[in-house]
Design a protein around this motif. Structure first.
Motif, mmCIF file in Angstrom:
data_model
loop_
_atom_site.group_PDB
_atom_site.id
_atom_site.type_symbol
_atom_site.label_atom_id
_atom_site.label_comp_id
_atom_site.label_asym_id
_atom_site.label_seq_id
_atom_site.Cartn_x
_atom_site.Cartn_y
_atom_site.Cartn_z
ATOM 1 N N VAL A 36 0.856 -1.185 0.000
ATOM 2 C CA VAL A 36 0.000 0.000 0.000
ATOM 3 C C VAL A 36 0.893 1.236 0.000
ATOM 4 C CG1 VAL A 36 -1.722 1.319 1.311
ATOM 5 C CG2 VAL A 36 -1.827 -1.181 1.269
ATOM 6 N N TRP A 37 0.545 2.197 -0.866
ATOM 7 C CA TRP A 37 1.208 3.509 -0.900
ATOM 8 C C TRP A 37 0.149 4.546 -0.599
ATOM 9 C CZ3 TRP A 37 0.770 8.277 -2.913
ATOM 10 C CH2 TRP A 37 1.896 9.091 -2.957
ATOM 11 N N LYS A 38 0.386 5.405 0.414
ATOM 12 C CA LYS A 38 -0.607 6.404 0.822
ATOM 13 C C LYS A 38 0.035 7.768 0.988
ATOM 14 C CE LYS A 38 -2.601 3.287 4.213
ATOM 15 N NZ LYS A 38 -3.056 3.162 5.579
ATOM 16 N N ALA A 39 -0.743 8.789 0.651
ATOM 17 C CA ALA A 39 -0.409 10.169 0.970
ATOM 18 C C ALA A 39 -1.712 10.806 1.456
ATOM 19 C CB ALA A 39 0.149 10.897 -0.235
ATOM 20 N N PRO A 40 -1.938 10.815 2.781
ATOM 21 C CA PRO A 40 -3.185 11.365 3.321
ATOM 22 C C PRO A 40 -3.329 12.868 3.040
ATOM 23 C CG PRO A 40 -1.940 10.175 5.011
ATOM 24 C CD PRO A 40 -1.064 10.284 3.812
ATOM 25 N N SER A 41 -4.366 13.453 3.581
ATOM 26 C CA SER A 41 -4.676 14.868 3.399
ATOM 27 C C SER A 41 -3.441 15.732 3.669
ATOM 28 C CB SER A 41 -5.801 15.249 4.357
ATOM 29 O OG SER A 41 -6.142 16.589 4.212
ATOM 30 N N PRO A 42 -3.186 16.702 2.860
ATOM 31 C CA PRO A 42 -4.027 17.291 1.823
ATOM 32 C C PRO A 42 -3.836 16.678 0.433
ATOM 33 C CG PRO A 42 -2.126 18.677 2.133
ATOM 34 C CD PRO A 42 -1.993 17.535 3.115
ATOM 35 N N ILE A 43 -2.983 15.662 0.309
ATOM 36 C CA ILE A 43 -2.731 15.061 -1.006
ATOM 37 C C ILE A 43 -3.863 14.114 -1.389
ATOM 38 C CG2 ILE A 43 -1.149 13.642 -2.360
ATOM 39 C CD1 ILE A 43 1.113 14.759 -0.558
ATOM 40 N N ASN A 44 -4.282 13.289 -0.446
ATOM 41 C CA ASN A 44 -5.418 12.376 -0.636
ATOM 42 C C ASN A 44 -5.231 11.385 -1.784
ATOM 43 O OD1 ASN A 44 -6.890 13.532 1.530
ATOM 44 N ND2 ASN A 44 -7.464 15.223 0.190
ATOM 45 N N LEU A 45 -4.147 10.656 -1.733
ATOM 46 C CA LEU A 45 -3.914 9.577 -2.691
ATOM 47 C C LEU A 45 -3.683 8.287 -1.932
ATOM 48 C CD1 LEU A 45 -1.426 11.112 -5.294
ATOM 49 C CD2 LEU A 45 -3.834 10.592 -5.644
ATOM 50 N N GLN A 46 -4.178 7.184 -2.486
ATOM 51 C CA GLN A 46 -3.901 5.873 -1.926
ATOM 52 C C GLN A 46 -3.961 4.843 -3.038
ATOM 53 O OE1 GLN A 46 -5.731 4.659 1.757
ATOM 54 N NE2 GLN A 46 -5.745 2.526 1.123
ATOM 55 N N PHE A 47 -2.944 3.978 -3.067
ATOM 56 C CA PHE A 47 -2.883 2.892 -4.042
ATOM 57 C C PHE A 47 -2.672 1.605 -3.258
ATOM 58 C CE2 PHE A 47 -0.632 6.616 -6.005
ATOM 59 C CZ PHE A 47 -1.712 7.072 -6.742
ATOM 60 N N ALA A 48 -3.643 0.705 -3.326
ATOM 61 C CA ALA A 48 -3.580 -0.554 -2.591
ATOM 62 C C ALA A 48 -3.359 -1.697 -3.570
ATOM 63 C CB ALA A 48 -4.854 -0.771 -1.800
ATOM 64 N N GLY A 49 -2.280 -2.412 -3.379
ATOM 65 C CA GLY A 49 -1.919 -3.521 -4.257
ATOM 66 C C GLY A 49 -0.936 -3.069 -5.326
ATOM 67 N N LEU A 50 -0.118 -4.006 -5.756
ATOM 68 C CA LEU A 50 0.943 -3.689 -6.714
ATOM 69 C C LEU A 50 0.392 -3.116 -8.011
ATOM 70 C CD1 LEU A 50 3.951 -3.635 -7.330
ATOM 71 C CD2 LEU A 50 3.769 -6.015 -8.090
ATOM 72 N N GLU A 51 -0.699 -3.681 -8.519
ATOM 73 C CA GLU A 51 -1.278 -3.170 -9.770
ATOM 74 C C GLU A 51 -1.663 -1.706 -9.649
ATOM 75 O OE1 GLU A 51 -4.445 -4.938 -12.281
ATOM 76 O OE2 GLU A 51 -3.519 -6.829 -11.640
ATOM 77 N N ALA A 52 -2.316 -1.342 -8.558
ATOM 78 C CA ALA A 52 -2.723 0.049 -8.339
ATOM 79 C C ALA A 52 -1.510 0.967 -8.207
ATOM 80 C CB ALA A 52 -3.612 0.149 -7.108
ATOM 81 N N ILE A 53 -0.462 0.488 -7.550
ATOM 82 C CA ILE A 53 0.767 1.267 -7.409
ATOM 83 C C ILE A 53 1.413 1.478 -8.778
ATOM 84 C CG2 ILE A 53 3.146 1.159 -6.509
ATOM 85 C CD1 ILE A 53 1.893 -0.216 -3.986
ATOM 86 N N LEU A 54 1.455 0.413 -9.586
ATOM 87 C CA LEU A 54 2.075 0.504 -10.920
ATOM 88 C C LEU A 54 1.329 1.466 -11.839
ATOM 89 C CD1 LEU A 54 2.986 -3.247 -11.562
ATOM 90 C CD2 LEU A 54 4.495 -1.395 -10.825
ATOM 91 N N GLU A 55 0.044 1.663 -11.609
ATOM 92 C CA GLU A 55 -0.747 2.617 -12.393
ATOM 93 C C GLU A 55 -0.748 4.001 -11.754
ATOM 94 O OE1 GLU A 55 -4.686 1.095 -13.092
ATOM 95 O OE2 GLU A 55 -3.902 -0.847 -13.756
ATOM 96 N N GLY A 56 -0.938 4.052 -10.438
ATOM 97 C CA GLY A 56 -1.169 5.310 -9.736
ATOM 98 C C GLY A 56 0.031 6.219 -9.607
ATOM 99 N N ILE A 57 1.175 5.666 -9.234
ATOM 100 C CA ILE A 57 2.357 6.521 -9.058
ATOM 101 C C ILE A 57 2.774 7.151 -10.384
ATOM 102 C CG2 ILE A 57 4.808 6.551 -8.438
ATOM 103 C CD1 ILE A 57 4.120 4.646 -6.128
ATOM 104 N N PRO A 58 2.911 6.396 -11.475
ATOM 105 C CA PRO A 58 3.266 7.039 -12.747
ATOM 106 C C PRO A 58 2.233 8.081 -13.194
ATOM 107 C CG PRO A 58 3.644 4.688 -12.889
ATOM 108 C CD PRO A 58 2.912 4.934 -11.600
ATOM 109 N N ALA A 59 0.946 7.810 -12.988
ATOM 110 C CA ALA A 59 -0.093 8.770 -13.384
ATOM 111 C C ALA A 59 0.027 10.060 -12.582
ATOM 112 C CB ALA A 59 -1.474 8.156 -13.194
ATOM 113 N N SER A 60 0.342 9.943 -11.304
ATOM 114 C CA SER A 60 0.502 11.128 -10.464
ATOM 115 C C SER A 60 1.723 11.945 -10.901
ATOM 116 C CB SER A 60 0.636 10.704 -9.004
ATOM 117 O OG SER A 60 0.797 11.823 -8.179
ATOM 118 N N VAL A 61 2.828 11.277 -11.117
ATOM 119 C CA VAL A 61 4.059 11.965 -11.525
ATOM 120 C C VAL A 61 3.917 12.557 -12.934
ATOM 121 C CG1 VAL A 61 6.536 11.667 -11.978
ATOM 122 C CG2 VAL A 61 5.494 10.593 -9.976
ATOM 123 N N ALA A 62 3.122 11.913 -13.788
ATOM 124 C CA ALA A 62 2.924 12.394 -15.165
ATOM 125 C C ALA A 62 2.280 13.775 -15.208
ATOM 126 C CB ALA A 62 2.082 11.394 -15.953
#
Length: 147
Positions: free
Chosen positions: A48-74
């Motif tokens: 699980v990768w989380k950034a609580p308030s005020p960022i409010n992002l959470q990616f649970a599971g490797l698949e979500a991390i592989l999609e979520g972190i690149p999308a955020s950085v993009a």
């Protein structure tokens, strides 16, 4: 036995300390280089990768991390991170809690606003099949600035 003796020390397992320190630095390198294929090597399957308030992002599971972190950085033209002050507490030969300090600088594509942030990562790392990986990575934003 004192409370400081209840956790394993670097003297008892220097290889774990080196591997964990390298894992923290590797994450920063993945972000800075946008080398997304390496994310799967540093996070566990059910991480699980989380950034609580005020960022409010959470990616649970490797698949979500592989999609979520690149999308955020993009969303940024560039994003550069620096990790420092890594504190490692080995709970066992296969689990550790880690705290590290982060500074990052970037610029958002949509607005051109600069991003400057300082925060703390609080991690749980586990050793799986002989390799240390992030099980949980929580980012606590301390000083956000959009310029």
């Amino acid at each position: 036995m004192s409370t400081t003796d209840s956790k394993l020390s670097i003297e008892n397992n220097p290889a774990a300390y080196i591997a964990i320190q390298q894992l923290v630095q590797r994450y920063t390198d993945v972000i800075n280089l946008r080398n997304w294929k390496e994310l799967s090597e540093i996070f566990g399957i059910d991480a699980v990768w989380k950034a609580p308030s005020p960022i409010n992002l959470q990616f649970a599971g490797l698949e979500a991390i592989l999609e979520g972190i690149p999308a955020s950085v993009a969303k940024t033209e560039y994003l550069i991170q620096f990790a420092t002050g890594v504190i490692i507490e080995l709970q066992s030969d296969t689990q550790a809690t880690v705290r590290s300090h982060l500074a990052e600088f970037g610029r958002f594509k949509d607005s051109g606003e600069k991003l400057e942030a300082v925060g703390i990562f609080r991690d749980i790392m586990v050793k799986q099949n002989g390799v240390w990986k992030f099980q949980e990575r929580v980012f606590e934003l301390r000083f956000p600035t959009r310029v």
